[in-house]
Motif scaffolding. Structure first.
Motif, PDB file in Angstrom:
ATOM      1  N   HIS A  38     -26.263   7.843  25.730  1.00 55.58           N
ATOM      2  CA  HIS A  38     -25.873   8.973  26.582  1.00 55.58           C
ATOM      3  C   HIS A  38     -26.963  10.033  26.541  1.00 55.58           C
ATOM      4  O   HIS A  38     -27.827  10.018  25.669  1.00 55.58           O
ATOM      5  CB  HIS A  38     -24.532   9.558  26.122  1.00 55.58           C
ATOM      6  CG  HIS A  38     -24.632  10.457  24.928  1.00 55.58           C
ATOM      7  ND1 HIS A  38     -23.877  11.578  24.753  1.00 55.58           N
ATOM      8  CD2 HIS A  38     -25.437  10.409  23.806  1.00 55.58           C
ATOM      9  CE1 HIS A  38     -24.182  12.170  23.607  1.00 55.58           C
ATOM     10  NE2 HIS A  38     -25.108  11.487  23.020  1.00 55.58           N
ATOM     11  N   MET A  39     -26.884  10.935  27.494  1.00 55.29           N
ATOM     12  CA  MET A  39     -27.808  12.074  27.505  1.00 55.29           C
ATOM     13  C   MET A  39     -27.028  13.345  27.165  1.00 55.29           C
ATOM     14  O   MET A  39     -25.906  13.531  27.649  1.00 55.29           O
ATOM     15  CB  MET A  39     -28.465  12.222  28.881  1.00 55.29           C
ATOM     16  CG  MET A  39     -29.543  11.179  29.160  1.00 55.29           C
ATOM     17  SD  MET A  39     -30.901  11.186  27.965  1.00 55.29           S
ATOM     18  CE  MET A  39     -31.684  12.752  28.338  1.00 55.29           C
ATOM     19  N   PRO A  40     -27.599  14.225  26.351  1.00 54.40           N
ATOM     20  CA  PRO A  40     -26.914  15.474  26.021  1.00 54.40           C
ATOM     21  C   PRO A  40     -26.610  16.294  27.273  1.00 54.40           C
ATOM     22  O   PRO A  40     -27.435  16.362  28.190  1.00 54.40           O
ATOM     23  CB  PRO A  40     -27.923  16.207  25.125  1.00 54.40           C
ATOM     24  CG  PRO A  40     -28.803  15.132  24.578  1.00 54.40           C
ATOM     25  CD  PRO A  40     -28.895  14.094  25.642  1.00 54.40           C
ATOM     26  N   ALA A  41     -25.422  16.881  27.312  1.00 56.45           N
ATOM     27  CA  ALA A  41     -25.009  17.673  28.475  1.00 56.45           C
ATOM     28  C   ALA A  41     -24.830  19.135  28.078  1.00 56.45           C
ATOM     29  O   ALA A  41     -24.027  19.434  27.195  1.00 56.45           O
ATOM     30  CB  ALA A  41     -23.701  17.123  29.032  1.00 56.45           C
ATOM     31  N   PRO A  42     -25.579  20.044  28.722  1.00 57.45           N
ATOM     32  CA  PRO A  42     -25.401  21.471  28.393  1.00 57.45           C
ATOM     33  C   PRO A  42     -23.974  21.933  28.711  1.00 57.45           C
ATOM     34  O   PRO A  42     -23.384  21.516  29.716  1.00 57.45           O
ATOM     35  CB  PRO A  42     -26.420  22.174  29.302  1.00 57.45           C
ATOM     36  CG  PRO A  42     -27.388  21.107  29.704  1.00 57.45           C
ATOM     37  CD  PRO A  42     -26.621  19.832  29.721  1.00 57.45           C
ATOM     38  N   PHE A  43     -23.416  22.766  27.840  1.00 55.31           N
ATOM     39  CA  PHE A  43     -22.079  23.348  28.015  1.00 55.31           C
ATOM     40  C   PHE A  43     -21.014  22.281  28.306  1.00 55.31           C
ATOM     41  O   PHE A  43     -20.214  22.411  29.233  1.00 55.31           O
ATOM     42  CB  PHE A  43     -22.105  24.420  29.111  1.00 55.31           C
ATOM     43  CG  PHE A  43     -23.121  25.501  28.866  1.00 55.31           C
ATOM     44  CD1 PHE A  43     -23.064  26.294  27.721  1.00 55.31           C
ATOM     45  CD2 PHE A  43     -24.172  25.713  29.758  1.00 55.31           C
ATOM     46  CE1 PHE A  43     -24.008  27.290  27.481  1.00 55.31           C
ATOM     47  CE2 PHE A  43     -25.125  26.702  29.522  1.00 55.31           C
ATOM     48  CZ  PHE A  43     -25.042  27.494  28.385  1.00 55.31           C
ATOM     49  N   LEU A 102     -28.583   9.943  20.317  1.00 54.54           N
ATOM     50  CA  LEU A 102     -28.492   9.444  21.696  1.00 54.54           C
ATOM     51  C   LEU A 102     -27.616   8.197  21.793  1.00 54.54           C
ATOM     52  O   LEU A 102     -27.435   7.654  22.885  1.00 54.54           O
ATOM     53  CB  LEU A 102     -29.898   9.130  22.235  1.00 54.54           C
ATOM     54  CG  LEU A 102     -30.832  10.337  22.424  1.00 54.54           C
ATOM     55  CD1 LEU A 102     -32.230   9.875  22.802  1.00 54.54           C
ATOM     56  CD2 LEU A 102     -30.275  11.296  23.485  1.00 54.54           C
ATOM     57  N   MET A 103     -27.072   7.734  20.657  1.00 54.22           N
ATOM     58  CA  MET A 103     -26.254   6.511  20.627  1.00 54.22           C
ATOM     59  C   MET A 103     -24.821   6.862  20.200  1.00 54.22           C
ATOM     60  O   MET A 103     -24.518   6.936  19.008  1.00 54.22           O
ATOM     61  CB  MET A 103     -26.874   5.495  19.661  1.00 54.22           C
ATOM     62  CG  MET A 103     -28.291   5.084  20.058  1.00 54.22           C
ATOM     63  SD  MET A 103     -29.216   4.295  18.712  1.00 54.22           S
ATOM     64  CE  MET A 103     -28.214   2.845  18.412  1.00 54.22           C
ATOM     65  N   PRO A 104     -23.928   7.121  21.164  1.00 57.52           N
ATOM     66  CA  PRO A 104     -22.551   7.525  20.838  1.00 57.52           C
ATOM     67  C   PRO A 104     -21.795   6.553  19.940  1.00 57.52           C
ATOM     68  O   PRO A 104     -20.909   6.974  19.200  1.00 57.52           O
ATOM     69  CB  PRO A 104     -21.890   7.617  22.219  1.00 57.52           C
ATOM     70  CG  PRO A 104     -23.005   7.904  23.151  1.00 57.52           C
ATOM     71  CD  PRO A 104     -24.183   7.140  22.607  1.00 57.52           C
ATOM     72  N   LYS A 105     -22.135   5.256  20.003  1.00 56.49           N
ATOM     73  CA  LYS A 105     -21.436   4.300  19.134  1.00 56.49           C
ATOM     74  C   LYS A 105     -21.650   4.627  17.656  1.00 56.49           C
ATOM     75  O   LYS A 105     -20.753   4.453  16.831  1.00 56.49           O
ATOM     76  CB  LYS A 105     -21.880   2.865  19.424  1.00 56.49           C
ATOM     77  CG  LYS A 105     -21.115   2.209  20.571  1.00 56.49           C
ATOM     78  CD  LYS A 105     -21.183   0.715  20.523  1.00 56.49           C
ATOM     79  CE  LYS A 105     -20.555   0.096  21.775  1.00 56.49           C
ATOM     80  NZ  LYS A 105     -19.121   0.372  21.893  1.00 56.49           N
ATOM     81  N   VAL A 106     -22.842   5.113  17.332  1.00 52.47           N
ATOM     82  CA  VAL A 106     -23.134   5.517  15.947  1.00 52.47           C
ATOM     83  C   VAL A 106     -22.285   6.731  15.583  1.00 52.47           C
ATOM     84  O   VAL A 106     -21.691   6.803  14.505  1.00 52.47           O
ATOM     85  CB  VAL A 106     -24.639   5.827  15.769  1.00 52.47           C
ATOM     86  CG1 VAL A 106     -24.922   6.343  14.358  1.00 52.47           C
ATOM     87  CG2 VAL A 106     -25.475   4.581  16.050  1.00 52.47           C
ATOM     88  N   GLY A 107     -22.216   7.698  16.509  1.00 53.28           N
ATOM     89  CA  GLY A 107     -21.392   8.874  16.277  1.00 53.28           C
ATOM     90  C   GLY A 107     -19.918   8.522  16.159  1.00 53.28           C
ATOM     91  O   GLY A 107     -19.197   9.070  15.323  1.00 53.28           O
ATOM     92  N   ALA A 108     -19.466   7.572  16.996  1.00 54.41           N
ATOM     93  CA  ALA A 108     -18.056   7.169  16.987  1.00 54.41           C
ATOM     94  C   ALA A 108     -17.664   6.515  15.664  1.00 54.41           C
ATOM     95  O   ALA A 108     -16.505   6.606  15.243  1.00 54.41           O
ATOM     96  CB  ALA A 108     -17.783   6.216  18.146  1.00 54.41           C
ATOM     97  N   LEU A 109     -18.614   5.855  15.012  1.00 61.06           N
ATOM     98  CA  LEU A 109     -18.322   5.208  13.715  1.00 61.06           C
ATOM     99  C   LEU A 109     -17.800   6.220  12.701  1.00 61.06           C
ATOM    100  O   LEU A 109     -16.941   5.907  11.886  1.00 61.06           O
ATOM    101  CB  LEU A 109     -19.587   4.528  13.168  1.00 61.06           C
ATOM    102  CG  LEU A 109     -19.818   3.077  13.558  1.00 61.06           C
ATOM    103  CD1 LEU A 109     -21.178   2.613  13.057  1.00 61.06           C
ATOM    104  CD2 LEU A 109     -18.721   2.168  13.009  1.00 61.06           C
ATOM    105  N   THR A 110     -18.330   7.442  12.765  1.00 61.20           N
ATOM    106  CA  THR A 110     -17.902   8.455  11.791  1.00 61.20           C
ATOM    107  C   THR A 110     -16.509   8.992  12.109  1.00 61.20           C
ATOM    108  O   THR A 110     -15.827   9.522  11.229  1.00 61.20           O
ATOM    109  CB  THR A 110     -18.894   9.634  11.741  1.00 61.20           C
ATOM    110  OG1 THR A 110     -18.936  10.257  13.028  1.00 61.20           O
ATOM    111  CG2 THR A 110     -20.277   9.169  11.365  1.00 61.20           C
ATOM    112  N   THR A 111     -16.066   8.871  13.374  1.00 61.74           N
ATOM    113  CA  THR A 111     -14.756   9.425  13.752  1.00 61.74           C
ATOM    114  C   THR A 111     -13.600   8.547  13.289  1.00 61.74           C
ATOM    115  O   THR A 111     -12.451   8.960  13.372  1.00 61.74           O
ATOM    116  CB  THR A 111     -14.652   9.626  15.284  1.00 61.74           C
ATOM    117  OG1 THR A 111     -14.671   8.350  15.937  1.00 61.74           O
ATOM    118  CG2 THR A 111     -15.800  10.473  15.799  1.00 61.74           C
TER     119      THR A 111
END
Length: 437
Positions: free
Chosen positions: A216-221, A322-331
């Motif tokens: 994904h790409m970071p989205a402002p606000f 930039l890899m949401p799957k990695v971030g999702a692992l922590t959730t």
């Protein structure tokens, strides 16, 4: 030979990422959980935080004319902001969190040229009291999570309590029997071990990981445009000032390790880099950033002082973010596991505050009174928030939040007992000297 060197730099960079990873991801997990964010929102929050840790680190390591200390320092979200962010979000909503972070970042950039001269207003008796207050106000969050999370149907069940204390015990065992790198990542290992046990107890849901995209790409606000509340802004400015004081100590420690003499311009650039990182954190809905002292310990342990290692670590963080799957692992970490780890981490915030207070001259009754009144006020307002409910709204801006009330008490009493008193003594000495001559 060149390939071996690149492999060594990469492995050392990954080691630095692992040393700060638990601290980096647990902040969005705690704040997002406290604010009741959805799985998708929490995944974004974790991912953007990891991404911004990398950006903030690169800004600080890249020394140029305008910003960057140019030392091998890692930046991550500051723990001292967790309690204030939860309090602000609960009272004014998530948009006010990012409004206060944005203004505090602009404030840091504005004062970066002068902060070296302002440090005298934030001696250990003030910063130690503020950090202690923040740590104490965080403990209830840890306790609620140990029980399963506020409002959960199985709140306080034996399975939740058992898993939370099991996680905490595992972390303590790692600290007791291991040293060096294992100890540095004990919290991360504790979260991993607790999640594995939680999986076999039926507490882990992988749906967030399967639903998350690979890129994904970071989205402002992302969470909407920021809003601005004066008490929230004051709170976050205080947090930023405390972080700058802590960072100053880290800068000088790294200067000694790397045998570099820091000039006033270097400190100014370092402060400005932190301010820019805080502003970017607000724009991309991440967090305030500060130097991570655990990575300084790792630097000493490895003996490798190359900035290339930290540049590599920063780039790794950007890629992971930039890899949401990695971030999702922590959730997927069960709430009681987070609670068990939080007791250790938030307790360490309190302990660090006490450590800062250990530099205080305790034979001075004035210093004892500053600590007593500021910590008492901070804890009192947190425990009894309706204390000042009859006050005018203009005054309640300063009294509704325990961290603000306690911090301002510490700053004001330090001015009265230490700063003004020292100036009076200096004037009296000068007058006496002129009289004698």
């Amino acid at each position: 030979m060149k390939q071996q060197n690149m492999f060594k730099i990469a492995s050392l960079g990954i080691q630095h990422v692992l040393a700060m990873y638990a601290g980096a991801v647990i902040v969005p997990l705690i704040v997002g959980g406290a604010l009741g964010l959805s799985g998708e929102q929490l995944t974004y929050l974790v991912s953007i935080d990891i991404f911004m840790c990398g950006i903030a680190t690169l800004l600080q390591v890249w020394r140029n004319k305008f910003f960057g200390i140019g030392l091998p320092v890692m930046l991550g979200c500051t723990f001292t902001a967790v309690g204030p962010m939860i309090a602000i979000g609960g009272q004014y909503g998530i948009s006010a969190i990012y409004g206060s972070i944005l203004i505090s970042g602009i404030f840091v950039v504005a004062i970066s040229k002068y902060f070296g001269k302002l440090v005298r207003f934030f001696p250990p008796v003030v910063t130690g009291s503020v950090v202690t207050i923040i740590g104490i106000t965080l403990i209830p969050v840890a306790m609620n999570n140990m029980a399963g999370g506020q409002g959960s149907p199985d709140f306080g069940s034996l399975s939740n309590i058992g898993l939370a204390f099991g996680t905490l015990l595992f972390i303590i065992v790692l600290f007791r029997f291991f040293k060096g790198f294992i100890r540095a990542i004990a919290i991360l290992l504790g979260l991993g071990a607790g999640t594995i046990v939680g999986y076999f107890m039926g507490m882990v849901d992988f749906s967030a990981v399967t639903e998350a995209s690979w890129f994904h790409m970071p989205a402002p606000f992302y969470f909407g445009l920021p809003t601005f509340e004066l008490s929230a802004i004051l709170t976050m400015i205080l947090v930023a000032l405390v972080s700058l004081v802590e960072s100053t100590g880290v800068y000088f420690a790294l200067g000694d390790i790397c045998e570099e003499k820091l000039e006033e311009k270097d400190l100014e650039n370092g402060y400005r880099a932190e301010g820019i990182a805080i502003i970017l954190g607000a724009i991309f809905n991440a967090f305030p950033y500060t130097t991570y002292s655990q990575n300084v310990g790792l630097l000493q342990m490895s003996g490798v002082k190359s900035k290339n290692v930290i540049f590599t670590a920063g780039f790794f963080l950007v890629l992971l973010g930039l890899m949401p799957k990695v971030g999702a692992l922590t959730t997927i970490i069960p709430t009681p596991v987070l609670g068990g780890a939080m007791v250790a981490m938030f307790g360490m915030v309190v302990a660090y505050g006490i450590k800062m207070l250990s530099k205080v001259e305790f034979s001075s009754q004035e210093n004892l009174l500053i600590i007593a009144c500021s910590v008492g006020m901070g804890l009192g307002v947190t425990a009894v928030p309706e204390l000042f409910s009859q006050m005018p709204s203009s005054i309640r801006i300063l009294t509704d939040n325990g961290i603000v009330a306690g911090s301002l008490t510490a700053i004001a009493l330090n001015l009265v007992f230490n700063v003004f008193k020292a100036e009076e003594k200096a004037q009296q000495t000068s007058f006496a000297g002129r009289k004698v001559s």
